[in-house]
Design a protein around this motif. Structure first.
Motif, PDB file in Angstrom:
ATOM      1  N   ALA A   1       0.861  -1.180   0.000  1.00 36.09           N
ATOM      2  CA  ALA A   1       0.000   0.000   0.000  1.00 36.09           C
ATOM      3  C   ALA A   1       0.898   1.231   0.000  1.00 36.09           C
TER       4      ALA A   1
ATOM      5  N   THR B   1       0.222  16.345  -9.302  1.00 30.96           N
ATOM      6  CA  THR B   1       0.480  15.504 -10.470  1.00 30.96           C
ATOM      7  C   THR B   1      -0.216  14.155 -10.378  1.00 30.96           C
ATOM      8  N   PHE B   2      -0.350  13.661  -9.135  1.00 28.12           N
ATOM      9  CA  PHE B   2      -0.780  12.273  -8.958  1.00 28.12           C
ATOM     10  C   PHE B   2      -2.296  12.093  -8.962  1.00 28.12           C
TER      11      PHE B   2
ATOM     12  N   PRO C   1      -5.908  11.139  -8.424  1.00 23.99           N
ATOM     13  CA  PRO C   1      -6.529  10.205  -7.469  1.00 23.99           C
ATOM     14  C   PRO C   1      -5.511   9.302  -6.766  1.00 23.99           C
ATOM     15  N   ALA C   2      -4.294   9.197  -7.303  1.00 22.95           N
ATOM     16  CA  ALA C   2      -3.285   8.351  -6.665  1.00 22.95           C
ATOM     17  C   ALA C   2      -2.701   9.026  -5.423  1.00 22.95           C
TER      18      ALA C   2
ATOM     19  N   ARG D   1      -4.648   9.410  -2.991  1.00 18.34           N
ATOM     20  CA  ARG D   1      -5.351   8.627  -1.965  1.00 18.34           C
ATOM     21  C   ARG D   1      -4.530   7.370  -1.635  1.00 18.34           C
ATOM     22  N   LEU D   2      -4.756   6.819  -0.463  1.00 19.51           N
ATOM     23  CA  LEU D   2      -4.104   5.557  -0.116  1.00 19.51           C
ATOM     24  C   LEU D   2      -4.630   4.473  -1.050  1.00 19.51           C
ATOM     25  N   HIS D   3      -3.725   3.828  -1.753  1.00 23.72           N
ATOM     26  CA  HIS D   3      -4.128   2.728  -2.628  1.00 23.72           C
ATOM     27  C   HIS D   3      -3.032   1.658  -2.536  1.00 23.72           C
ATOM     28  N   GLY D   4      -2.805   0.880  -3.602  1.00 25.80           N
ATOM     29  CA  GLY D   4      -1.785  -0.154  -3.506  1.00 25.80           C
ATOM     30  C   GLY D   4      -1.397  -0.682  -4.858  1.00 25.80           C
ATOM     31  N   ALA D   5      -0.480  -1.648  -4.856  1.00 28.00           N
ATOM     32  CA  ALA D   5      -0.014  -2.221  -6.114  1.00 28.00           C
ATOM     33  C   ALA D   5       0.637  -3.566  -5.871  1.00 28.00           C
TER      34      ALA D   5
ATOM     35  N   ASN E   1       8.104  10.050  -2.584  1.00 22.39           N
ATOM     36  CA  ASN E   1       7.038   9.373  -3.298  1.00 22.39           C
ATOM     37  C   ASN E   1       7.560   8.018  -3.758  1.00 22.39           C
TER      38      ASN E   1
ATOM     39  N   THR F   1       7.145   5.974  -6.047  1.00 23.92           N
ATOM     40  CA  THR F   1       6.716   5.647  -7.403  1.00 23.92           C
ATOM     41  C   THR F   1       7.377   4.338  -7.850  1.00 23.92           C
ATOM     42  N   THR F   2       6.858   3.805  -8.938  1.00 23.58           N
ATOM     43  CA  THR F   2       7.388   2.538  -9.445  1.00 23.58           C
ATOM     44  C   THR F   2       8.876   2.669  -9.778  1.00 23.58           C
TER      45      THR F   2
ATOM     46  N   GLU G   1       3.828  -2.826 -12.969  1.00 28.23           N
ATOM     47  CA  GLU G   1       2.753  -2.447 -12.049  1.00 28.23           C
ATOM     48  C   GLU G   1       1.370  -2.820 -12.572  1.00 28.23           C
TER      49      GLU G   1
END
Lengths: 132, 132, 132, 132, 132, 132
Positions: free
Chosen positions: B13, B20-21, B23-24, B26-30, B81, B83-84, B120
């Motif tokens: 998470a 720039t991000f 809706p990302a 928000r807390l989300h995941g991958a 951040n 990021t991937t 991702e």
């Protein structure tokens, strides 16, 4: 730099020598899904890196020299561990020889570099890359 | 140049800071499906770039330090951040440290270069590549 | 109907008997990438078809009984052609036995059906599907 | 070096001129699944190579100029064989123009290199790689 | 139930009639990566669902009747939209006819069911499944 | 039986309750690559199972209700473990509701069955299949 890549596969038995290999010291086997990427700085007069049909046929001919064999019995590999990375180099050398012998046509003279990737499962692969 | 690549994955998470991000933020995941490609100019005495079993185990150990976590709570990533592409570098650094600590064996001293790719989704990935 | 599927692989040598098989009558080998799909009509109390971790561990244990072997020497397969479809059934039977022995936990009693797919290359696979 | 890659696709008709192409001299078509890899030596202030959402949108806009068309009728390609490698270059040029026009944002000024890969089937792909 | 599946591909031009199709009413094209899954309840005397080599050859022969063509000019499809799902059925019918004509050998008489899947991109596919 | 399948993805955070889940009891996350397969016994007047463009748009709208969220905070899932198989059913229900509400057009009234598959990594997926 332009690339063209073709895919094929071959299926062999072999075993490895050395404690590093653990259970792979036993006779076992593998399917290798092979990608050969051909690279050149400019396209030929037809707009090609190499003709995909000829490239696929040349690769298939090379893989026929390995397919459905026990590599432990192949004189060309005597005393060597036919690991995935070693075999990537072996396929590289044989495709390069085919190019030099004209199997991919005159246009293939312009090829600069090649990468051969052997996928041994969904979770591992090996490759050899070098100048043609 | 020879390569060997192994694949594994981890699930985290996180959230991102910055307009720039969208809706990302928000807390989300991958899920990140990770490919680590090891490169060296010549094979070792066993015919290997690196032992695939040891490489897979070392990668798995690195990913266990990230797996099933909320990266927003990881002190190592505070103020960053995740990021991937940032995480690709983080995995790269940790695998390189494992190599230096001997986790891939003496033979891994010959490794020259490494590329870490994090997929991702079916439609996007990021990577970091550098010298070992 | 709900499904959960886990993936693993194994690598074997073998040969086939019968003119149908052409060059595959020689000793060769294969990597089989294995998908096992578990199906049940309703989820258990945890919201699961089967615990993915336990399912993956049980599949891995089954594949260890086949991995890094020459199937021509396996008493269990004496007199049989270990084709991809035949091996899909063999894996099916061994995973079903593991379920019945409780290797996937009590919850796995609710499993209704299973499909085992063996991918032998990028261009061919075989499967066996049946009731658990 | 960091990378980010996004995937999309387009579907076109075309034919080729020249005996090399055999039956592909007839009007036929292709789906091209497109990967565009963006590379830069350092991340931007947000921790990005490029914003994946903007990159995907810019790629989609470029592919809309090609999608659902007969390339034999496109003035931009008059007198050229629209081979996979040729089209990889065409997509490269159009994405690079979009970057220069600011379509990927200010941060995309830091991009150093780009690779565009067009997958034409499960067994063949072509690419063009160059500086941005 | 046992299955064997083989994969190949073909490349065509076509256009669609009807407002539903939007820009796909223009002449465009597609690569279809084709999976044909053959099913039967029991294996033949050789331990096979169907010989993979013969199945692949029969599929290739069927796809040669479609490959590198403009389907708008094919009399067999006059007045029809050659959608992916329609073409899946067309390939199904032609492979079934090949089976009945003996192209897959006597053993193929035991085939019960077949599923033909056409992948049109990385994000969409269609299929037709029925009794043989 | 005809099928059409479209693919998309979403990225969420969540945690699981119950000892079965081990480290997955911690807050973590996942990318779910989603395949929705629509089935019907006969094609509509346009030669379609369902319009791929409309199906993709309807799926995307459904996934937007889940994407970039912490599922632990979603009232719709209160008190439930949002396992992959549970989420496959949730997506199924929402797509079915969209069909009934006319989001896929009048023609979608002919749909008979649907299968929703969520890929959570390169080595595991779950699905729910049922009548529409």
């Amino acid at each position: 730099m332009y690339s063209v890549c073709v895919r094929d596969h071959f299926m062999v038995a072999h075993s490895f020598k050395g404690e590093t290999f653990g259970p792979a010291q036993r006779l076992h086997g593998a399917t290798y899904v092979v990608d050969v990427e051909f690279r050149r700085p400019a396209l030929d007069a037809d707009g090609l890196v190499v003709d995909i049909g000829r490239a696929a046929a040349a690769l298939h001919a090379v893989l026929e020299t390995l397919n459905y064999r026990n590599l432990d019995d192949e004189p060309a590999f005597a005393g060597r561990n036919t690991t995935t990375e070693f075999l990537a180099r072996a396929v590289f050398d044989r495709v390069r020889d085919a190019i030099r012998a004209g199997a991919l046509g005159e246009t293939a003279r312009g090829l600069a570099r090649m990468k051969v990737t052997l996928h041994e499962s969904h979770a591992a692969w090996a490759a050899f890359e070098g100048d043609v």
